[in-house]
Design an enzyme around this catalytic site. Sequence first.
Site, PDB file in Angstrom:
ATOM      1  CG  ASN A   1      -0.440  -0.012   2.496  1.00  0.00           C
ATOM      2  OD1 ASN A   1       0.740  -0.335   2.669  1.00  0.00           O
ATOM      3  ND2 ASN A   1      -1.216   0.355   3.488  1.00  0.00           N
TER       4      ASN A   1
ATOM      5  CD  GLU B   1       5.636   0.269  12.617  1.00  0.00           C
ATOM      6  OE1 GLU B   1       4.459   0.609  12.804  1.00  0.00           O
ATOM      7  OE2 GLU B   1       6.578   0.681  13.325  1.00  0.00           O
TER       8      GLU B   1
ATOM      9  CE  LYS C   1       8.100 -11.028   0.730  1.00  0.00           C
ATOM     10  NZ  LYS C   1       7.299 -10.376  -0.326  1.00  0.00           N
TER      11      LYS C   1
ATOM     12  CB  CYS D   1      -1.693   0.659   8.591  1.00  0.00           C
ATOM     13  SG  CYS D   1      -0.456   1.950   8.472  1.00  0.00           S
TER      14      CYS D   1
ATOM     15  CD  GLU E   1      -6.003  -3.151   8.740  1.00  0.00           C
ATOM     16  OE1 GLU E   1      -5.697  -4.332   8.484  1.00  0.00           O
ATOM     17  OE2 GLU E   1      -5.197  -2.226   8.687  1.00  0.00           O
TER      18      GLU E   1
HETATM   19  P1  NAD Z   1       0.378  -8.840   4.115  1.00  0.00           P
HETATM   20  O1  NAD Z   1       0.608  -9.164   5.553  1.00  0.00           O
HETATM   21  O2  NAD Z   1      -0.463  -9.745   3.320  1.00  0.00           O
HETATM   22  O3  NAD Z   1       1.779  -8.774   3.341  1.00  0.00           O
HETATM   23  C1  NAD Z   1       2.824  -7.929   3.760  1.00  0.00           C
HETATM   24  C2  NAD Z   1       4.136  -8.520   3.270  1.00  0.00           C
HETATM   25  O4  NAD Z   1       4.329  -9.772   3.902  1.00  0.00           O
HETATM   26  C3  NAD Z   1       4.198  -8.781   1.766  1.00  0.00           C
HETATM   27  O5  NAD Z   1       5.495  -8.504   1.311  1.00  0.00           O
HETATM   28  C4  NAD Z   1       3.933 -10.275   1.677  1.00  0.00           C
HETATM   29  O6  NAD Z   1       4.525 -10.874   0.543  1.00  0.00           O
HETATM   30  C5  NAD Z   1       4.625 -10.758   2.935  1.00  0.00           C
HETATM   31  N1  NAD Z   1       4.189 -12.057   3.443  1.00  0.00           N
HETATM   32  C6  NAD Z   1       2.961 -12.605   3.413  1.00  0.00           C
HETATM   33  N2  NAD Z   1       2.990 -13.831   3.982  1.00  0.00           N
HETATM   34  C7  NAD Z   1       4.269 -14.055   4.371  1.00  0.00           C
HETATM   35  C8  NAD Z   1       4.950 -15.131   5.017  1.00  0.00           C
HETATM   36  N3  NAD Z   1       4.332 -16.249   5.378  1.00  0.00           N
HETATM   37  N4  NAD Z   1       6.270 -14.984   5.259  1.00  0.00           N
HETATM   38  C9  NAD Z   1       6.920 -13.865   4.902  1.00  0.00           C
HETATM   39  N5  NAD Z   1       6.342 -12.826   4.290  1.00  0.00           N
HETATM   40  C10 NAD Z   1       5.028 -12.912   4.037  1.00  0.00           C
HETATM   41  O7  NAD Z   1      -0.140  -7.343   4.086  1.00  0.00           O
HETATM   42  P2  NAD Z   1      -0.513  -6.445   2.816  1.00  0.00           P
HETATM   43  O8  NAD Z   1      -1.847  -6.885   2.313  1.00  0.00           O
HETATM   44  O9  NAD Z   1       0.616  -6.381   1.853  1.00  0.00           O
HETATM   45  O10 NAD Z   1      -0.638  -5.000   3.483  1.00  0.00           O
HETATM   46  C11 NAD Z   1      -1.785  -4.556   4.115  1.00  0.00           C
HETATM   47  C12 NAD Z   1      -1.634  -4.692   5.623  1.00  0.00           C
HETATM   48  O11 NAD Z   1      -0.481  -3.986   6.047  1.00  0.00           O
HETATM   49  C13 NAD Z   1      -2.798  -4.059   6.380  1.00  0.00           C
HETATM   50  O12 NAD Z   1      -3.153  -4.883   7.454  1.00  0.00           O
HETATM   51  C14 NAD Z   1      -2.209  -2.736   6.878  1.00  0.00           C
HETATM   52  O13 NAD Z   1      -2.825  -2.232   8.014  1.00  0.00           O
HETATM   53  C15 NAD Z   1      -0.787  -3.124   7.143  1.00  0.00           C
HETATM   54  N6  NAD Z   1       0.093  -1.959   7.133  1.00  0.00           N
HETATM   55  C16 NAD Z   1       0.603  -1.517   8.318  1.00  0.00           C
HETATM   56  C17 NAD Z   1       1.409  -0.386   8.343  1.00  0.00           C
HETATM   57  C18 NAD Z   1       1.979   0.121   9.640  1.00  0.00           C
HETATM   58  O14 NAD Z   1       2.870   0.947   9.584  1.00  0.00           O
HETATM   59  N7  NAD Z   1       1.499  -0.315  10.793  1.00  0.00           N
HETATM   60  C19 NAD Z   1       1.696   0.299   7.150  1.00  0.00           C
HETATM   61  C20 NAD Z   1       1.167  -0.188   5.955  1.00  0.00           C
HETATM   62  C21 NAD Z   1       0.362  -1.316   5.961  1.00  0.00           C
END
Ligand code: NAD
Length: 478
Positions: free
Chosen positions: A152, A250, A175, A284, A382
């Site tokens: 995002n 995060e 990654k 987020c 969310e």
């Molecule tokens: P996601 O958890 O699906 O993926 C995030 C990352 O993790 C991606 O690079 C994905 O490839 C990786 N990933 C997924 N499964 C994994 C595994 N088993 N092992 C290692 N890596 C893995 O999240 P998303 O859909 O990409 O992002 C949206 C989420 O991120 C929302 O929940 C949002 O609130 C959160 N977010 C938080 C912040 C913050 O600063 N707190 C900022 C931006 C987004």
Amino acid sequence: MQVTEKQGGTYVNGAWRNIGSRQEVKNPATGEVIDHISFVPKETVQEAIDGAHDAFQNWSKTTSSERAKRLRTWYQLIMQHRREIAEQITLEMGKPFKEAKGEVIYGASFIEWYAEEAKRIYGETIPASHPDKRLMVLKQPVGVVAAITPWNFPAAMITRKIAPALAAGCTVVIKPSEETPLTAIKLVELAHEAGFPPGVIQLVQSEPAAFSEVCMQDQRVRKITFTGSTEVGRHLMRQSADQVKKVSLELGGHAPIIVLDDADIDKAVQGVIASKYRNAGQTCVCGNRIYVQEGIYDAFVARFVEQVQTLKVGDGMDENTDLGPLINVQAYEKVERHVQDALNKGANLVCGGQGVQEKGVYFYEPTVLTDVTADMQVMQEETFGPVAPVQKIKSEEEAIQRANQTNYGLAAYFFTESMSKGTRLMEALEYGIVGWNDGVPAVAQAPFGGWKESGLEREGGHQGLESFLETKYVSVQL
Ligand code: NAD
């Protein structure tokens, strides 16, 4: 423009690699394939860790001025190429181009900030209990860091992690999200031009679980820094327990927005729109639940809905667009599910509530729901979409009680012109980030992060540097 045709998207030890299984990268606004990357085999992830570990031996011993100089050059290059990076962001994740430009500047500001902060990694001396002893505290980089980022904010979530890591003297293996690998490639191309030594910044395009498996089994990876969903964050925290790796998380949020009777309506409407509809609700820190006190409720809802109806949905490259597409079908279905669940449980649809779903492209209208109740999904999970549920409340006490009734604790917002009420709210909210009459509080010099299940550690500010440093206590007997 096919950036990865020659590169594959993985950068290890200063060179681009094009091996592994080919993956499509699509534009969510059109459904078109805009490029390809390759998911590398596990051996390449291992090679990236080997290289980062070798590079750490020298990078960790460079002076902070040397590291600051590289960071500053990288910052300048990003600012020079900001238009092109913003275009890449819009093309691969769909946010409006004007927001993408803002993201590049925000993302670059972390590099600038940590270029300066690198020079202020101070230790301590402590008065000893014996005249022949001297006591010191040293700060040293934790080692090789694995950074996993979401789609995002394809640029800013990378820079917010790796700028402090590099400033501290760590080396990093990044990654990026498989949805948005191209912006990461651009940033790393510019890091290459900035002259970071080979191995200091490694970029790996990998199947997600394969990447974390290799990192988790390697003792030399001393820290995992992750931004993404709470579910994946929890999984990584469990995995990192085996080797007691340091973790920064995060994660997701469920931000309350409180509008009290004495709020300035214009400020509140503007702040709520900025918080709620930015990135089509896919941040987020987007407001998720809006609590409006009864005295201002009707006036607020009327003005809010009037403004929401002016927001334009469309392709982010169109300069009139305020809301781009949702990232994929799962995101779209979640929004639909939440709205339907709210309507089934008695919510009132004031505007929006319709999606456009065709040929792998998913847009959703900015939506406002009233008469919502705490048992609705939209009030608990969310939504990550442009849906604003508004609930009428009676008092400041009720606002606090409702706002804190969640396992999340990332961001909260409130609107009041009263210093006393605002101070009470500011202190009572169980959140890591609080916006008082401010819908967009994040900046590089302030700590960003969550309480409860929204995360661990902070990014931004001097706190962001701390999480890449180890503390070493030294006692000297003269
Ligand atoms: P996601 O958890 O699906 O993926 C995030 C990352 O993790 C991606 O690079 C994905 O490839 C990786 N990933 C997924 N499964 C994994 C595994 N088993 N092992 C290692 N890596 C893995 O999240 P998303 O859909 O990409 O992002 C949206 C989420 O991120 C929302 O929940 C949002 O609130 C959160 N977010 C938080 C912040 C913050 O600063 N707190 C900022 C931006 C987004």
